[in-house]
Each structure stands twice: as structure tokens, then as C-alpha cells.
Design a protein around this motif. Structure first.
Motif, PDB file in Angstrom:
ATOM      1  N   VAL A 261      13.112  26.325  26.931  1.00 23.07           N
ATOM      2  CA  VAL A 261      13.970  27.394  27.449  1.00 23.07           C
ATOM      3  C   VAL A 261      14.605  28.114  26.261  1.00 23.07           C
ATOM      4  O   VAL A 261      15.214  27.481  25.401  1.00 23.07           O
ATOM      5  CB  VAL A 261      15.077  26.835  28.369  1.00 23.07           C
ATOM      6  CG1 VAL A 261      15.930  27.978  28.922  1.00 23.07           C
ATOM      7  CG2 VAL A 261      14.480  26.022  29.506  1.00 23.07           C
ATOM      8  N   ARG A 262      14.447  29.423  26.239  1.00 19.25           N
ATOM      9  CA  ARG A 262      15.138  30.254  25.241  1.00 19.25           C
ATOM     10  C   ARG A 262      16.403  30.811  25.892  1.00 19.25           C
ATOM     11  O   ARG A 262      16.343  31.412  26.965  1.00 19.25           O
ATOM     12  CB  ARG A 262      14.247  31.405  24.776  1.00 19.25           C
ATOM     13  CG  ARG A 262      13.064  30.983  23.930  1.00 19.25           C
ATOM     14  CD  ARG A 262      12.438  32.189  23.250  1.00 19.25           C
ATOM     15  NE  ARG A 262      11.270  31.803  22.474  1.00 19.25           N
ATOM     16  CZ  ARG A 262      10.011  31.966  22.883  1.00 19.25           C
ATOM     17  NH1 ARG A 262       9.770  32.511  24.068  1.00 19.25           N
ATOM     18  NH2 ARG A 262       8.999  31.592  22.125  1.00 19.25           N
ATOM     19  N   VAL A 263      17.526  30.615  25.220  1.00 16.83           N
ATOM     20  CA  VAL A 263      18.812  31.081  25.738  1.00 16.83           C
ATOM     21  C   VAL A 263      19.401  32.086  24.755  1.00 16.83           C
ATOM     22  O   VAL A 263      19.597  31.765  23.578  1.00 16.83           O
ATOM     23  CB  VAL A 263      19.791  29.904  25.943  1.00 16.83           C
ATOM     24  CG1 VAL A 263      21.098  30.407  26.536  1.00 16.83           C
ATOM     25  CG2 VAL A 263      19.174  28.834  26.841  1.00 16.83           C
ATOM     26  N   THR A 264      19.663  33.280  25.235  1.00 18.02           N
ATOM     27  CA  THR A 264      20.265  34.325  24.412  1.00 18.02           C
ATOM     28  C   THR A 264      21.711  34.502  24.824  1.00 18.02           C
ATOM     29  O   THR A 264      22.007  34.835  25.978  1.00 18.02           O
ATOM     30  CB  THR A 264      19.499  35.654  24.548  1.00 18.02           C
ATOM     31  OG1 THR A 264      18.143  35.458  24.133  1.00 18.02           O
ATOM     32  CG2 THR A 264      20.130  36.730  23.676  1.00 18.02           C
ATOM     33  N   VAL A 265      22.604  34.252  23.867  1.00 18.25           N
ATOM     34  CA  VAL A 265      24.049  34.251  24.126  1.00 18.25           C
ATOM     35  C   VAL A 265      24.695  35.407  23.366  1.00 18.25           C
ATOM     36  O   VAL A 265      24.565  35.489  22.140  1.00 18.25           O
ATOM     37  CB  VAL A 265      24.667  32.908  23.682  1.00 18.25           C
ATOM     38  CG1 VAL A 265      26.170  32.913  23.934  1.00 18.25           C
ATOM     39  CG2 VAL A 265      24.012  31.745  24.404  1.00 18.25           C
ATOM     40  N   PRO A 266      25.404  36.303  24.049  1.00 16.86           N
ATOM     41  CA  PRO A 266      26.097  37.389  23.359  1.00 16.86           C
ATOM     42  C   PRO A 266      27.438  36.912  22.808  1.00 16.86           C
ATOM     43  O   PRO A 266      28.013  35.930  23.300  1.00 16.86           O
ATOM     44  CB  PRO A 266      26.296  38.418  24.468  1.00 16.86           C
ATOM     45  CG  PRO A 266      26.439  37.588  25.700  1.00 16.86           C
ATOM     46  CD  PRO A 266      25.554  36.388  25.510  1.00 16.86           C
ATOM     47  N   LEU A 267      27.923  37.591  21.815  1.00 16.47           N
ATOM     48  CA  LEU A 267      29.215  37.261  21.227  1.00 16.47           C
ATOM     49  C   LEU A 267      30.292  37.217  22.307  1.00 16.47           C
ATOM     50  O   LEU A 267      30.470  38.170  23.070  1.00 16.47           O
ATOM     51  CB  LEU A 267      29.581  38.304  20.167  1.00 16.47           C
ATOM     52  CG  LEU A 267      30.933  38.129  19.473  1.00 16.47           C
ATOM     53  CD1 LEU A 267      30.951  36.845  18.658  1.00 16.47           C
ATOM     54  CD2 LEU A 267      31.229  39.330  18.571  1.00 16.47           C
TER      55      LEU A 267
ATOM     56  N   ILE B 102      25.842  26.654  31.175  1.00 10.77           N
ATOM     57  CA  ILE B 102      24.627  26.966  30.418  1.00 10.77           C
ATOM     58  C   ILE B 102      23.797  25.702  30.193  1.00 10.77           C
ATOM     59  O   ILE B 102      22.575  25.696  30.398  1.00 10.77           O
ATOM     60  CB  ILE B 102      24.992  27.634  29.073  1.00 10.77           C
ATOM     61  CG1 ILE B 102      25.594  29.018  29.311  1.00 10.77           C
ATOM     62  CG2 ILE B 102      23.752  27.740  28.169  1.00 10.77           C
ATOM     63  CD1 ILE B 102      26.141  29.674  28.066  1.00 10.77           C
ATOM     64  N   ALA B 103      24.460  24.619  29.800  1.00 12.59           N
ATOM     65  CA  ALA B 103      23.742  23.361  29.573  1.00 12.59           C
ATOM     66  C   ALA B 103      23.097  22.862  30.861  1.00 12.59           C
ATOM     67  O   ALA B 103      21.942  22.390  30.856  1.00 12.59           O
ATOM     68  CB  ALA B 103      24.691  22.309  29.013  1.00 12.59           C
ATOM     69  N   ALA B 104      23.810  22.966  31.980  1.00 11.23           N
ATOM     70  CA  ALA B 104      23.255  22.525  33.260  1.00 11.23           C
ATOM     71  C   ALA B 104      22.064  23.381  33.670  1.00 11.23           C
ATOM     72  O   ALA B 104      21.076  22.875  34.228  1.00 11.23           O
ATOM     73  CB  ALA B 104      24.334  22.568  34.343  1.00 11.23           C
ATOM     74  N   THR B 105      22.123  24.680  33.378  1.00  8.83           N
ATOM     75  CA  THR B 105      21.012  25.576  33.720  1.00  8.83           C
ATOM     76  C   THR B 105      19.780  25.256  32.882  1.00  8.83           C
ATOM     77  O   THR B 105      18.651  25.223  33.399  1.00  8.83           O
ATOM     78  CB  THR B 105      21.434  27.040  33.512  1.00  8.83           C
ATOM     79  OG1 THR B 105      22.587  27.318  34.309  1.00  8.83           O
ATOM     80  CG2 THR B 105      20.307  27.985  33.891  1.00  8.83           C
ATOM     81  N   VAL B 106      19.969  25.018  31.588  1.00  5.86           N
ATOM     82  CA  VAL B 106      18.847  24.629  30.728  1.00  5.86           C
ATOM     83  C   VAL B 106      18.202  23.355  31.252  1.00  5.86           C
ATOM     84  O   VAL B 106      16.971  23.243  31.357  1.00  5.86           O
ATOM     85  CB  VAL B 106      19.317  24.445  29.276  1.00  5.86           C
ATOM     86  CG1 VAL B 106      18.225  23.800  28.427  1.00  5.86           C
ATOM     87  CG2 VAL B 106      19.733  25.786  28.678  1.00  5.86           C
TER      88      VAL B 106
END
Length: 208
Positions: free
Chosen positions: A151-157, A195-199
Motif C-alpha cells: 500500500v502506498r500512502v500519500t500524506v499531505p503536510l 491510517i494504520a488501520a486502513t493500511v
């Protein structure tokens, strides 16, 4: 007298021995540059890297580098791959100050996933350079060692824009979705946990 030019040492140097070690290490191992000591080391799968260790490449990157050498007619030995990884590492270094700052947002997510046997599986990628429509965003890849799903996760500032999730298996994208957080009224700990749960759920859904 030799007329060859002496080797000019670069800020980061990956050796053939380190490539060989990475190749033989346990699945999911990482090639990492340590900012404090300026050294390159091979780490076993871990989410306990902190923001002062730069991931150069994951073990699986060696397959892609080898294929690239073969397609271009170059030898694909450890020395040649070490040269390619040295180039990659020094390219990453140019954006490292900003990546280091943004990686601090990933550290709590990494630690949550580490407890579940899910670890960073690629180098961190930076998108965007400034505020507004070009808000900095950082992308991290997570996987279980030995799995072909990631899973690639892109997190904005500051989580002020939607977090993007891309689920892939065998290097092919399977699905993408976004998740918007109310960063003004939601605790950072709750965002990180979600986020961790979604991954985790994405990887559970696409187990090999």
C-alpha cells in the motif's frame, strides 16, 4: 604514471558488500543511510527508523535494478548495483532536509504498523515544494515481508488535504481511494491510528 582520474567520494557511498548483504538478508530488509554517522547499513524489516534515517532502497529494488542493467546491456553484479544505488542515494539526499521534516508525520504510523508486522517497503518520495496548491506531500510504501501486496500512502503536510491510498499487488495497481480528515477537530493520534488501520485492512484484503 596513471592518467585515470581519481575516484571522487560522494556524500553517500554504497558498497558491493552492502548490496550482497542486502540480497542475502531476510525478506523485507532495507538499505538505510544514517544521518548522524553518515553511514550506510542494512536493516531488517522495521518501522522503528525515526526521521533521521533515510531509506535508500528496499531489498526488492535489487530485482528492478538488475533488470535495468540487463536491458541496457550492462553487467548486473553487486558492484554495478552498488553504483546505481549510490546514484539513487545521492539523488534522494538533495531533498532530504524537507523529507526529514515530513517523515516526522510518518513515524507514529510506522510504529503502529511495526507492532502488526507491517513495515516500510520502499524509499520515501516527496511531492510538492511549497504552500497552497503545491503543498508538500510525502509517500510511503508499506507491506508485510515476502508479500507481493503493498500500500502506498500519500500524506499531505498537516493532514490538511486528503490522504491517498494506492493498493498494489505484483507491482500492478489494484485500487485507489482517499480519506479526508478534519485536522482542526481530530487529534493527530486518531488520524494516525485510522491510517494504520486502513493500511492493515487493505493488506488483509489482498493477502497472497
Amino acid at each position: 604514471m596513471s592518467t585515470s582520474m581519481p575516484h571522487k567520494r560522494r556524500p553517500i557511498e554504497v558498497s558491493a558488500d552492502q548490496v550482497a548483504y542486502l540480497r542475502q538478508a531476510e525478506p523485507g530488509s532495507l538499505l538505510v543511510w544514517i544521518e548522524a554517522s553518515r553511514q550506510v547499513q542494512v536493516y531488517p524489516p522495521t518501522g522503528r527508523l525515526g526521521e533521521h534515517r533515510m531509506i535508500i532502497a528496499a531489498q526488492e529494488a535489487l530485482d528492478g535494478l538488475t533488470l535495468g542493467c540487463e536491458e541496457s546491456g550492462r553487467p548486473a553484479g553487486d558492484r554495478e548495483l552498488a553504483e546505481d544505488l549510490t546514484d539513487i542515494a545521492n539523488d534522494w539526499l538533495s531533498g532530504w532536509p524537507q523529507v526529514r521534516v515530513l517523515t516526522a508525520m510518518l513515524t507514529p504510523i510506522r510504529l503502529r504498523l511495526d507492532r502488526l508486522g507491517i513495515y516500510p517497503a520502499d524509499s520515501v518520495h516527496l511531492d510538492g515544494r511549497g504552500p497552497g496548491p503545491d503543498l508538500p506531500r510525502i509517500t510511503e510504501t508499506y507491506a508485510r515481508p515476502g508479500s507481493k501486496a503493498f500500500v502506498r500512502v500519500t500524506v499531505p503536510l498537516g493532514f490538511v488535504e486528503p490522504v491517498q491510498f494506492q493498493i498494489c499487488a505484483h507491482y500492478a495497481p489494484l485500487s485507489e481511494h482517499t480519506m479526508q480528515f478534519d485536522c482542526l477537530h481530530t487529534r493527530a493520534e486518531d488520524i494516525e491510528a485510522t491510517i494504520a488501520a486502513t493500511v492493515t485492512a487493505c493488506l488483509d484484503l489482498h493477502q497472497d
